[in-house]
Design a protein around this motif. Structure first.
Motif, PDB file in Angstrom:
ATOM      1  N   ILE A  76       0.769  -1.213  -0.059  1.00 33.06           N
ATOM      2  CA  ILE A  76       0.037   0.034  -0.117  1.00 33.06           C
ATOM      3  C   ILE A  76       0.864   1.288   0.349  1.00 33.06           C
ATOM      4  CG2 ILE A  76      -1.524   1.290   1.573  1.00 33.06           C
ATOM      5  CD1 ILE A  76      -3.204  -0.676  -0.180  1.00 33.06           C
ATOM      6  N   ARG A  77       1.788   1.375   0.853  1.00 36.24           N
ATOM      7  CA  ARG A  77       2.824   2.393   0.815  1.00 36.24           C
ATOM      8  C   ARG A  77       3.645   2.723  -0.381  1.00 36.24           C
ATOM      9  NH1 ARG A  77       0.716   5.759   4.672  1.00 36.24           N
ATOM     10  NH2 ARG A  77       0.639   4.692   6.584  1.00 36.24           N
ATOM     11  N   LYS A  78       3.861   1.560  -0.760  1.00 33.26           N
ATOM     12  CA  LYS A  78       4.568   1.737  -2.355  1.00 33.26           C
ATOM     13  C   LYS A  78       3.682   2.182  -3.416  1.00 33.26           C
ATOM     14  CE  LYS A  78       7.257  -0.884  -5.706  1.00 33.26           C
ATOM     15  NZ  LYS A  78       7.756  -2.164  -6.095  1.00 33.26           N
ATOM     16  N   HIS A  79       2.334   1.823  -3.185  1.00 28.98           N
ATOM     17  CA  HIS A  79       1.467   2.224  -4.300  1.00 28.98           C
ATOM     18  C   HIS A  79       0.912   3.737  -4.098  1.00 28.98           C
ATOM     19  CE1 HIS A  79      -2.386   1.917  -6.654  1.00 28.98           C
ATOM     20  NE2 HIS A  79      -2.895   2.493  -5.656  1.00 28.98           N
ATOM     21  N   ILE A  80       0.988   4.167  -2.739  1.00 26.06           N
ATOM     22  CA  ILE A  80       0.706   5.503  -2.509  1.00 26.06           C
ATOM     23  C   ILE A  80       1.769   6.523  -2.977  1.00 26.06           C
ATOM     24  CG2 ILE A  80      -0.025   7.214  -0.728  1.00 26.06           C
ATOM     25  CD1 ILE A  80      -1.434   4.890   0.690  1.00 26.06           C
ATOM     26  N   GLY A  81       3.057   5.848  -2.586  1.00 25.02           N
ATOM     27  CA  GLY A  81       4.105   6.691  -2.831  1.00 25.02           C
ATOM     28  C   GLY A  81       4.447   7.044  -4.309  1.00 25.02           C
ATOM     29  N   GLY A  82       3.960   5.977  -5.286  1.00 23.25           N
ATOM     30  CA  GLY A  82       3.867   6.198  -6.623  1.00 23.25           C
ATOM     31  C   GLY A  82       3.099   7.279  -7.237  1.00 23.25           C
ATOM     32  N   GLY A 129      -6.822   1.078  -5.382  1.00 23.42           N
ATOM     33  CA  GLY A 129      -7.380   2.454  -4.470  1.00 23.42           C
ATOM     34  C   GLY A 129      -6.669   3.714  -5.040  1.00 23.42           C
ATOM     35  N   LYS A 130      -7.788   4.640  -5.327  1.00 27.53           N
ATOM     36  CA  LYS A 130      -7.534   5.904  -5.727  1.00 27.53           C
ATOM     37  C   LYS A 130      -7.052   6.957  -4.774  1.00 27.53           C
ATOM     38  CE  LYS A 130     -10.524   5.075  -9.605  1.00 27.53           C
ATOM     39  NZ  LYS A 130     -11.855   5.550 -10.394  1.00 27.53           N
ATOM     40  N   ALA A 131      -5.855   7.290  -4.751  1.00 26.79           N
ATOM     41  CA  ALA A 131      -5.500   8.635  -3.976  1.00 26.79           C
ATOM     42  C   ALA A 131      -6.247   9.875  -4.360  1.00 26.79           C
ATOM     43  CB  ALA A 131      -3.909   8.630  -3.778  1.00 26.79           C
ATOM     44  N   PRO A 132      -6.325  10.772  -3.463  1.00 27.46           N
ATOM     45  CA  PRO A 132      -6.750  11.887  -3.754  1.00 27.46           C
ATOM     46  C   PRO A 132      -5.791  12.856  -4.433  1.00 27.46           C
ATOM     47  CG  PRO A 132      -6.096  11.963  -1.235  1.00 27.46           C
ATOM     48  CD  PRO A 132      -6.049  10.430  -1.808  1.00 27.46           C
ATOM     49  N   VAL A 133      -5.949  13.723  -4.981  1.00 28.45           N
ATOM     50  CA  VAL A 133      -5.178  14.669  -5.892  1.00 28.45           C
ATOM     51  C   VAL A 133      -4.991  16.065  -5.208  1.00 28.45           C
ATOM     52  CG1 VAL A 133      -5.040  16.131  -7.892  1.00 28.45           C
ATOM     53  CG2 VAL A 133      -5.884  13.602  -7.896  1.00 28.45           C
ATOM     54  N   SER A 134      -3.596  16.411  -5.199  1.00 28.64           N
ATOM     55  CA  SER A 134      -3.489  17.887  -4.529  1.00 28.64           C
ATOM     56  C   SER A 134      -3.760  18.835  -5.315  1.00 28.64           C
ATOM     57  CB  SER A 134      -1.860  17.799  -4.331  1.00 28.64           C
ATOM     58  OG  SER A 134      -1.473  19.070  -3.637  1.00 28.64           O
ATOM     59  N   TRP A 135      -4.836  19.920  -5.199  1.00 29.40           N
ATOM     60  CA  TRP A 135      -5.169  20.915  -5.917  1.00 29.40           C
ATOM     61  C   TRP A 135      -3.896  21.982  -5.863  1.00 29.40           C
ATOM     62  CZ3 TRP A 135      -8.563  20.244  -9.126  1.00 29.40           C
ATOM     63  CH2 TRP A 135      -9.663  19.186  -8.803  1.00 29.40           C
TER      64      TRP A 135
END
Length: 300
Positions: A68-74, A270-276
């Motif tokens: 999960i951490r690797k997925h989010i880090g990408g 899982g979809k991470a939120p986007v930084s506006w």
């Protein structure tokens, strides 16, 4: 083992004798006093049959969290705070699904185009030229096959699209279900009816068959493709799939974001939120670059 229906029930812990509350639609529970697992035997019904097969967890908690951490880090567009968010919930769940197979009979028709080249002579230019042309043919026929191993979620809490996102599961590793296999894990009962899952499976099988039929069409182009598929000799078995469920929360006031890990292969969804803020910075950088190019063109 105690036998219960789809309602909450108190059962006695086999180790210490304490009363354990088993929630509706759950097959397993843990004693809050001695941490002993209990597996509840619910009576089978037409909509909630007993599991036939299960796949054991091959991915442990630590490996799942690293994935999960690797997925989010990408996800470089995700907010920095989200990438450092704490794990609000992490649970390994035996998720109910139906394994569907059927024979299929299809009829199809289409217009296919085949390219060929012809040489023509232009009397005005007094020379020949080579042109590509297309010839159309109508094709129709029948196709019989077997559609195997369509997996659809039987859980209202875990939509089928999310199960599809972490597929495939290695179905060769299916084991006959036994209470010992799920003991100590959260195991969910099906909350979708068999008929609802049949419809999901048929829809997925329809998509598969269209791809198969389109794949063996002759020619170079395809137009007016039509097909009708009928399924027969359907088989459907309830299986339990290993899924790690993560809920990440970056702030107590915000809803958690769910991620899934295939407990057999380690595939992540899982979809991470986007930084506006990042989007605004990129937009500003692009606008600045366009301005510089325009200025350079004007100076030249």
């Amino acid at each position: 083992m105690p036998v219960i229906s789809g309602q909450s029930l108190e059962v006695a812990c086999e180790s210490c004798g304490a009363e354990i509350l088993v929630e509706p639609l759950m097959r397993t529970a843990r004693c809050p006093y001695c941490d002993s697992p209990s597996v509840v035997d619910r009576p089978a019904s037409g909509d909630r049959p007993d599991p036939v097969f299960a796949i054991g967890f091959a991915v442990d908690r630590a490996r799942a969290e690293r994935a999960i951490r690797k997925h989010i880090g990408g996800k470089w567009m995700a907010p920095r705070a989200f990438k450092k968010a704490r794990v609000d919930h992490l649970q390994g769940v035996y998720t109910p699904a139906y394994l569907w197979s059927a024979a299929s009979d299809s009829i199809y028709s289409a217009v296919v185009g085949e390219y060929y080249h012809a040489t023509t002579f232009d009397p005005r230019k007094k020379k020949s030229r080579r042109e590509r042309k297309i010839e159309f043919h109508e094709v129709k026929g029948e196709h019989a096959s077997y559609v195997a191993d369509v997996v659809v979620s039987a859980s209202q809490g875990l939509p089928n699209a999310e199960i599809e996102a972490i597929e495939p599961f290695e179905l060769a590793e299916l084991q006959r279900y036994s209470p010992a296999l799920v003991s100590g894990w959260v195991s969910e009962e099906p909350s979708l009816t068999v008929e609802e899952c049949r419809r999901l499976a048929r829809a997925e099988a329809e998509t598969r068959m269209e791809a198969v039929l389109r794949g063996f069409m002759p020619g170079d182009t395809l137009q007016r493709f039509k097909r009708h598929t009928r399924f027969r000799s359907e088989s459907v078995d309830l299986v339990l799939l290993p899924v790690w469920v993560f809920a990440l929360r970056r702030h107590p006031s915000e809803e958690p974001v769910r991620f899934l890990v295939n407990g057999q292969t380690g595939a992540v969804h899982g979809k991470a939120p986007v930084s506006w803020a990042k989007i605004a910075a990129i937009a500003a950088a692009v606008a600045g670059l366009i301005g510089l190019i325009a200025l350079a063109g004007w100076l030249l």
